[in-house]
Design a protein around this motif. Structure first.
Motif, PDB file in Angstrom:
ATOM      1  N   ASN A   1      51.892  87.263  33.181  1.00 39.70           N
ATOM      2  CA  ASN A   1      52.536  86.155  33.889  1.00 39.70           C
ATOM      3  C   ASN A   1      53.779  85.597  33.187  1.00 39.70           C
ATOM      4  OD1 ASN A   1      50.887  84.907  31.780  1.00 39.70           O
ATOM      5  ND2 ASN A   1      51.527  82.979  32.718  1.00 39.70           N
ATOM      6  N   TRP A   2      54.154  86.165  32.002  1.00 39.21           N
ATOM      7  CA  TRP A   2      55.207  85.506  31.215  1.00 39.21           C
ATOM      8  C   TRP A   2      56.500  85.313  32.012  1.00 39.21           C
ATOM      9  CZ3 TRP A   2      56.099  82.175  27.760  1.00 39.21           C
ATOM     10  CH2 TRP A   2      57.313  82.114  27.058  1.00 39.21           C
ATOM     11  N   GLU A   3      57.098  86.393  32.497  1.00 40.56           N
ATOM     12  CA  GLU A   3      58.376  86.222  33.203  1.00 40.56           C
ATOM     13  C   GLU A   3      58.179  85.574  34.577  1.00 40.56           C
ATOM     14  OE1 GLU A   3      61.349  89.209  33.288  1.00 40.56           O
ATOM     15  OE2 GLU A   3      61.076  89.777  31.192  1.00 40.56           O
TER      16      GLU A   3
ATOM     17  N   ASP B   1      49.697  84.877  29.431  1.00 39.42           N
ATOM     18  CA  ASP B   1      50.563  84.876  28.239  1.00 39.42           C
ATOM     19  C   ASP B   1      50.623  83.478  27.634  1.00 39.42           C
ATOM     20  OD1 ASP B   1      53.268  85.412  26.656  1.00 39.42           O
ATOM     21  OD2 ASP B   1      52.639  87.354  27.433  1.00 39.42           O
ATOM     22  N   ASP B   2      51.632  83.220  26.862  1.00 37.40           N
ATOM     23  CA  ASP B   2      51.837  81.984  26.106  1.00 37.40           C
ATOM     24  C   ASP B   2      51.729  80.731  27.001  1.00 37.40           C
ATOM     25  OD1 ASP B   2      52.607  80.226  24.186  1.00 37.40           O
ATOM     26  OD2 ASP B   2      54.562  81.131  23.805  1.00 37.40           O
ATOM     27  N   GLY B   3      51.221  79.629  26.427  1.00 40.65           N
ATOM     28  CA  GLY B   3      51.254  78.338  27.119  1.00 40.65           C
ATOM     29  C   GLY B   3      49.905  77.844  27.603  1.00 40.65           C
TER      30      GLY B   3
ATOM     31  N   VAL C   1      43.751  91.608  24.428  1.00 44.07           N
ATOM     32  CA  VAL C   1      44.450  90.564  23.663  1.00 44.07           C
ATOM     33  C   VAL C   1      45.859  91.031  23.370  1.00 44.07           C
ATOM     34  CG1 VAL C   1      44.597  89.499  21.366  1.00 44.07           C
ATOM     35  CG2 VAL C   1      42.416  89.511  22.592  1.00 44.07           C
ATOM     36  N   LYS C   2      46.832  90.159  23.657  1.00 46.90           N
ATOM     37  CA  LYS C   2      48.215  90.432  23.237  1.00 46.90           C
ATOM     38  C   LYS C   2      48.432  89.626  21.964  1.00 46.90           C
ATOM     39  CE  LYS C   2      53.003  89.911  24.884  1.00 46.90           C
ATOM     40  NZ  LYS C   2      53.799  89.436  26.029  1.00 46.90           N
ATOM     41  N   TRP C   3      48.638  90.318  20.848  1.00 53.83           N
ATOM     42  CA  TRP C   3      48.760  89.683  19.523  1.00 53.83           C
ATOM     43  C   TRP C   3      50.246  89.600  19.190  1.00 53.83           C
ATOM     44  CZ3 TRP C   3      44.636  88.571  15.917  1.00 53.83           C
ATOM     45  CH2 TRP C   3      45.082  88.179  14.652  1.00 53.83           C
TER      46      TRP C   3
ATOM     47  N   SER D   1      49.888  94.962  20.368  1.00 55.49           N
ATOM     48  CA  SER D   1      50.668  94.212  19.390  1.00 55.49           C
ATOM     49  C   SER D   1      52.060  93.920  19.940  1.00 55.49           C
ATOM     50  CB  SER D   1      50.675  95.019  18.092  1.00 55.49           C
ATOM     51  OG  SER D   1      51.943  95.181  17.585  1.00 55.49           O
ATOM     52  N   CYS D   2      52.642  92.835  19.427  1.00 56.97           N
ATOM     53  CA  CYS D   2      53.929  92.380  19.942  1.00 56.97           C
ATOM     54  C   CYS D   2      54.583  91.547  18.855  1.00 56.97           C
ATOM     55  CB  CYS D   2      53.667  91.523  21.189  1.00 56.97           C
ATOM     56  SG  CYS D   2      55.134  90.706  21.856  1.00 56.97           S
ATOM     57  N   SER D   3      55.895  91.640  18.736  1.00 52.47           N
ATOM     58  CA  SER D   3      56.596  90.731  17.842  1.00 52.47           C
ATOM     59  C   SER D   3      57.942  90.457  18.485  1.00 52.47           C
ATOM     60  CB  SER D   3      56.755  91.366  16.464  1.00 52.47           C
ATOM     61  OG  SER D   3      57.515  90.518  15.640  1.00 52.47           O
ATOM     62  N   SER D   4      57.971  89.437  19.351  1.00 50.18           N
ATOM     63  CA  SER D   4      59.158  89.192  20.184  1.00 50.18           C
ATOM     64  C   SER D   4      59.568  90.520  20.807  1.00 50.18           C
ATOM     65  CB  SER D   4      60.303  88.625  19.353  1.00 50.18           C
ATOM     66  OG  SER D   4      59.902  87.472  18.681  1.00 50.18           O
ATOM     67  N   GLY D   5      58.619  91.214  21.387  1.00 51.55           N
ATOM     68  CA  GLY D   5      58.850  92.574  21.872  1.00 51.55           C
ATOM     69  C   GLY D   5      58.503  93.552  20.769  1.00 51.55           C
ATOM     70  N   GLY D   6      59.424  94.485  20.510  1.00 53.04           N
ATOM     71  CA  GLY D   6      59.125  95.567  19.572  1.00 53.04           C
ATOM     72  C   GLY D   6      59.582  95.300  18.155  1.00 53.04           C
TER      73      GLY D   6
ATOM     74  N   SER E   1      59.668  95.866  23.975  1.00 50.03           N
ATOM     75  CA  SER E   1      60.848  95.001  23.891  1.00 50.03           C
ATOM     76  C   SER E   1      60.702  93.855  24.866  1.00 50.03           C
ATOM     77  CB  SER E   1      62.111  95.792  24.250  1.00 50.03           C
ATOM     78  OG  SER E   1      63.237  94.950  24.165  1.00 50.03           O
ATOM     79  N   ASP E   2      61.259  92.693  24.515  1.00 48.93           N
ATOM     80  CA  ASP E   2      61.332  91.602  25.490  1.00 48.93           C
ATOM     81  C   ASP E   2      62.372  91.904  26.551  1.00 48.93           C
ATOM     82  OD1 ASP E   2      59.357  90.064  24.489  1.00 48.93           O
ATOM     83  OD2 ASP E   2      60.652  88.601  23.489  1.00 48.93           O
ATOM     84  N   ASN E   3      63.212  92.889  26.295  1.00 49.28           N
ATOM     85  CA  ASN E   3      64.204  93.281  27.282  1.00 49.28           C
ATOM     86  C   ASN E   3      63.516  94.197  28.293  1.00 49.28           C
ATOM     87  OD1 ASN E   3      66.321  94.224  28.754  1.00 49.28           O
ATOM     88  ND2 ASN E   3      67.655  94.588  26.987  1.00 49.28           N
TER      89      ASN E   3
ATOM     90  N   TYR F   1      53.347  95.225  35.078  1.00 49.15           N
ATOM     91  CA  TYR F   1      54.317  94.375  35.784  1.00 49.15           C
ATOM     92  C   TYR F   1      54.424  93.045  35.063  1.00 49.15           C
ATOM     93  CZ  TYR F   1      54.292  97.770  39.514  1.00 49.15           C
ATOM     94  OH  TYR F   1      54.444  98.923  40.228  1.00 49.15           O
ATOM     95  N   GLU F   2      55.581  92.445  35.196  1.00 47.69           N
ATOM     96  CA  GLU F   2      55.815  91.161  34.547  1.00 47.69           C
ATOM     97  C   GLU F   2      56.710  90.371  35.487  1.00 47.69           C
ATOM     98  OE1 GLU F   2      55.793  91.431  30.520  1.00 47.69           O
ATOM     99  OE2 GLU F   2      56.699  89.479  30.137  1.00 47.69           O
ATOM    100  N   LEU F   3      56.175  90.019  36.648  1.00 44.98           N
ATOM    101  CA  LEU F   3      56.942  89.302  37.674  1.00 44.98           C
ATOM    102  C   LEU F   3      55.956  88.553  38.551  1.00 44.98           C
ATOM    103  CD1 LEU F   3      56.098  91.356  40.038  1.00 44.98           C
ATOM    104  CD2 LEU F   3      58.217  92.509  39.548  1.00 44.98           C
TER     105      LEU F   3
HETATM  106  C1  DGJ Z   1      57.454  86.989  22.801  1.00 42.69           C
HETATM  107  C2  DGJ Z   1      56.865  88.121  23.584  1.00 42.69           C
HETATM  108  O1  DGJ Z   1      57.530  89.301  23.313  1.00 42.69           O
HETATM  109  C3  DGJ Z   1      56.919  87.784  25.070  1.00 42.69           C
HETATM  110  O2  DGJ Z   1      56.443  88.858  25.822  1.00 42.69           O
HETATM  111  C4  DGJ Z   1      56.106  86.545  25.297  1.00 42.69           C
HETATM  112  O3  DGJ Z   1      54.758  86.806  25.020  1.00 42.69           O
HETATM  113  C5  DGJ Z   1      56.626  85.415  24.444  1.00 42.69           C
HETATM  114  N1  DGJ Z   1      56.704  85.790  23.065  1.00 42.69           N
HETATM  115  C6  DGJ Z   1      55.759  84.200  24.585  1.00 42.69           C
HETATM  116  O4  DGJ Z   1      56.139  83.204  23.739  1.00 42.69           O
END
Ligand code: DGJ
Length: 718
Positions: A325-327, A356-358, A465-467, A515-520, A537-539, A593-595
């Motif tokens: 649900n992020w985007e 996602d976050d929030g 889990v999205k870490w 795993s995730c760190s602001s994307g990749g 990637s967040d892109n 999907y992220e929309l």
């Molecule tokens: C960065 C992630 O890459 C995004 O997909 C999203 O989860 C945000 N953080 C949420 O803060």
């Protein structure tokens, strides 16, 4: 004495000469290495030597397996130790070896593994410095089923006095000539893993991270390629570090045009005290040699990382198609909205809903609540359990976002434990995304994290889990470590993180972790050991993703590459691409999907349904098949690749045209990896062609006007 390691197609040879461990050869397999090109003892002007009777024996030109500093070798060393008397000279000599079946675990660190002892053979070589009591064990493992060799290094203090490790790289590789190109990655947030290839020259190339994470800027991987090596032909030497923190790669061409390349924990701002009897384990390096170009190198990394680095239930299982649900909502989420998204997703055949976050604390933006993993009742009045039940009732799995390694200054956790973050006493701490990094070198912090995350995972039915991890380290120091151990903090953090991940993944074996760190930003083999997939990637723009996913695929398998279809205009770059193209790019990885599907028109909803059912058909191919790159988005206006089933019974080829041309080029997609003697049927048209024809003549790409077009072909054994 000689050691000759052999994989299916490669050889790696070392020799002990006057107590020194020399590197003789790494390359195409040699049946029996008899020494047709022995090392040359080449005294050059001013070359230092230790034995006046043997002025020709100088370390300055010898190819050394694990080089020291201070005894005449002026190339960069693999390690350095500062002894109690302040000196930094040590001299490692061969002291024994041991060969055994299997492959040992690395204490506290991720590494490739075997499932039974017949899958690998290992060699430990013991080197000792007689004066200090320093021992170093170099461990090599050779896999039976993969064309790869792993290396790792363990330091031991067998002396009476403490010493300090200043540098403890995982591998050093000497090459006899410099007719090589280096291939490394560079990038940034939203623009990860661009490929950088250039010829070596007489200088030192350094690629590193001092950010406390492998980072989106660089990647703990390099390859050396012969200058005529391309995607399918020629020699390629790959070196991939199984580590997620600060790393350094150094590639040096010396005055005699030989090459020394090394990789390991970044020696910058690192030191490690070793008391008598203590040991230090450096991370593993995975070496792959290919004489089938970069493509051959990638195939080996993909197969090995998919099946003997990634672990857990989902290693061999089809990964669910998800909607995140992020985007769609960012922080503005509520029960009604989430359930509406989930409902539409379920209708389209999507299998997993990710919140996602929030969802926790009072997090309405990125300024608060990290650390307080308690549901936000304003947004989710019925709680997480209720939401999860509703989602499961729809027939979807339920996933949840966490960012456990961080704390917001505006959080109950920080108010109670302000010393739990990395900091230097008396100095202000720098914020990044309004947050601080928790000090995972501390056992109390680790205990809190395991307990608070597992409380949520136990209370609620959670399948994924999205870490996430969204900032780099600054003011690196720990409140609990003594002064002389402060420079250990960054590595102790990584060991702490790995310990937490080990515990949580073992405690919740049914949960799929991503795993995730602001994307990749931490897309590395270390994280893949705990979590079999990474958000690349967040892109999410389809065109940007062509490069990001292509670059990532040099080392990492598509099954590990999280890729989602998002809305247009794209939120990161503003580009408008068709849903078809967005779908084809995303389904070339771990699809999702992220929309907000509730905002789509009927036609697009139908199209998503078709995409989802198409992905389900090709999913085994994408997730467990072999991946071949065909044309590169870094080199022109198109990108193409194909996936082939391990038994070559099936294939899917994708072609992407980026910008249209006024004089369009006629393009064919030539498959790779098919069986030349098998007849394949085009699943859409029923036409039948031989594998040899599909690979050598190829199929025509439609000559259509317009930017950002994409096409897919599926073939099945007739
Ligand atoms: C960065 C992630 O890459 C995004 O997909 C999203 O989860 C945000 N953080 C949420 O803060």
């Amino acid at each position: 004495m000689q050691f000759h390691l052999q994989t299916k197609d490669s050889s790696y040879v070392m020799q002990v000469l006057r107590g020194y461990l020399l590197h003789l050869y790494w390359g195409k397999k040699i049946g029996t290495y008899r020494g047709s090109s022995p090392v040359v003892l080449a005294p050059r002007s001013f070359a230092p030597y230790a034995d006046p009777a043997q002025p020709g024996f100088t370390l300055s030109t010898l190819p050394l397996e694990y080089p020291a500093y201070g005894n005449g070798d002026y190339r960069h060393p693999a390690y350095q130790v500062q002894l109690k008397d302040g000196s930094t000279v040590t001299d490692l000599r061969y002291a024994g070896h041991n060969i055994y079946h299997g492959k040992k675990k690395l204490a506290g660190l991720p590494a490739t593994y075997v499932e039974n002892n017949q899958e690998a053979q290992s060699l430990d070589i013991l080197l000792q410095d007689r004066i200090s009591g320093l021992s170093v064990v170099l461990t090599y493992s050779v896999f039976r089923d993969f064309d790869a060799i792993t290396r790792s290094v363990r330091f031991e203090n067998d002396g009476a006095a403490s010493f300090r490790l200043q540098r403890a790289l995982s591998a050093s590789l000497d090459f006899r000539d410099d007719g090589l190109d280096s291939l490394t990655f560079y990038g940034s947030h939203n623009n990860e893993r661009n490929i950088n290839r250039h010829p070596l020259s007489e200088e030192m190339l350094v690629i590193d991270s001092a950010r406390g994470a492998s980072s989106p800027q660089h990647d703990p991987f390099f390859a050396l390629l012969r200058q005529n090596t391309d995607e399918d032909h020629g020699e390629a030497f790959g070196c991939s570090l199984v580590y997620s923190g600060n790393f350094a790669i150094q590639i040096e061409v010396d005055q005699y045009r030989t090459v020394r390349a090394s990789i390991g924990i970044n020696p910058f701002d690192f030191s490690w005290r070793m008391k008598s009897g203590e040991s230090f384990q450096a991370p593993e390096v995975v070496l792959v040699y290919s004489d089938h170009g970069l493509g051959g190198l990638s195939l080996t990394y993909h197969r090995l990382y998919r099946s003997r680095l990634a672990r857990g239930k989902y290693r061999d299982r089809l990964r669910p198609i998800l909607i995140n649900n992020w985007e769609a909502t960012y922080f503005k989420l509520n029960e009604k909205k989430l359930l509406a998204i989930a409902k539409e997703a379920q209708k389209a055949g999507i299998e997993l809903f990710v919140l996602d976050d929030g969802w926790f604390g009072h997090r309405d933006n990125d300024r608060s609540s990290l650390g307080d993993w308690i549901v936000n009742r304003q947004k989710l009045p019925h709680g997480l359990g209720w939401l999860s039940t509703r989602i499961h009732e729809m027939g979807l799995k339920f996933g949840l976002w966490f960012e456990p390694e961080m704390v917001s200054p505006d959080s109950n956790l920080y108010r109670a434990h302000s010393d739990w973050c990395l900091h230097v006493p008396g100095r202000p701490t720098s914020l990044s995304r309004f947050q601080l990094v928790l000090d995972l070198s501390r056992a109390d912090v680790r205990d809190y994290l395991v307990q608070s995350v597992s409380a949520v995972l136990t209370d609620t039915d959670i399948n994924y889990v999205k870490w996430d991890m969204n900032r780099h380290m600054t003011e690196i120091g720990s409140a609990l470590l003594p002064d002389e151990c402060q420079r250990e903090t960054a590595h102790r953090y990584m060991l702490g993180l790995y310990e937490i991940l080990e515990k949580l993944t073992a405690q919740f074996p049914d949960i799929l972790f991503e795993s995730c760190s602001s994307g990749g930003g931490r897309f590395d083999p270390g994280m893949l050991y705990y979590m079999p997939q990474t958000w690349a990637s967040d892109n999410t723009d389809a065109v940007s993703r062509l490069k990001i996913q292509y670059g990532t695929s040099i080392v990492y398998p598509p099954a590990a590459i999280g890729a989602h279809v998002s809305t247009v205009p794209n939120h990161q770059v503003g580009r408008i691409t068709s849903l078809t193209t967005r779908g084809h790019v995303a389904m070339s990885g771990n699809f999702g999907y992220e929309l907000d599907p509730t905002r789509l028109n009927k036609g697009d909803k139908k199209m998503i349904e078709r995409q989802v059912s198409f992905y389900k058909e090709i999913r085994p191919l994408i997730q467990f098949g072999d991946f071949y790159r065909i044309s590169s988005p870094f080199e022109g206006q198109d990108a193409s690749w194909c996936f082939v089933a391990p038994d070559q019974s099936e294939a899917a080829g994708f072609f992407f045209r980026i910008l249209a041309d006024s004089s369009p080029l006629l393009r064919t997609l030539k498959f790779k990896g098919l069986d030349p003697d098998t007849l394949y049927e085009n699943v859409a048209t029923g036409e039948v062609f031989g594998g040899d024809e599909l690979m050598n003549a190829g199929v025509n790409v439609p000559d259509e006007k317009g930017d950002f077009k994409s096409y897919v072909w599926r073939f099945r054994r007739k």
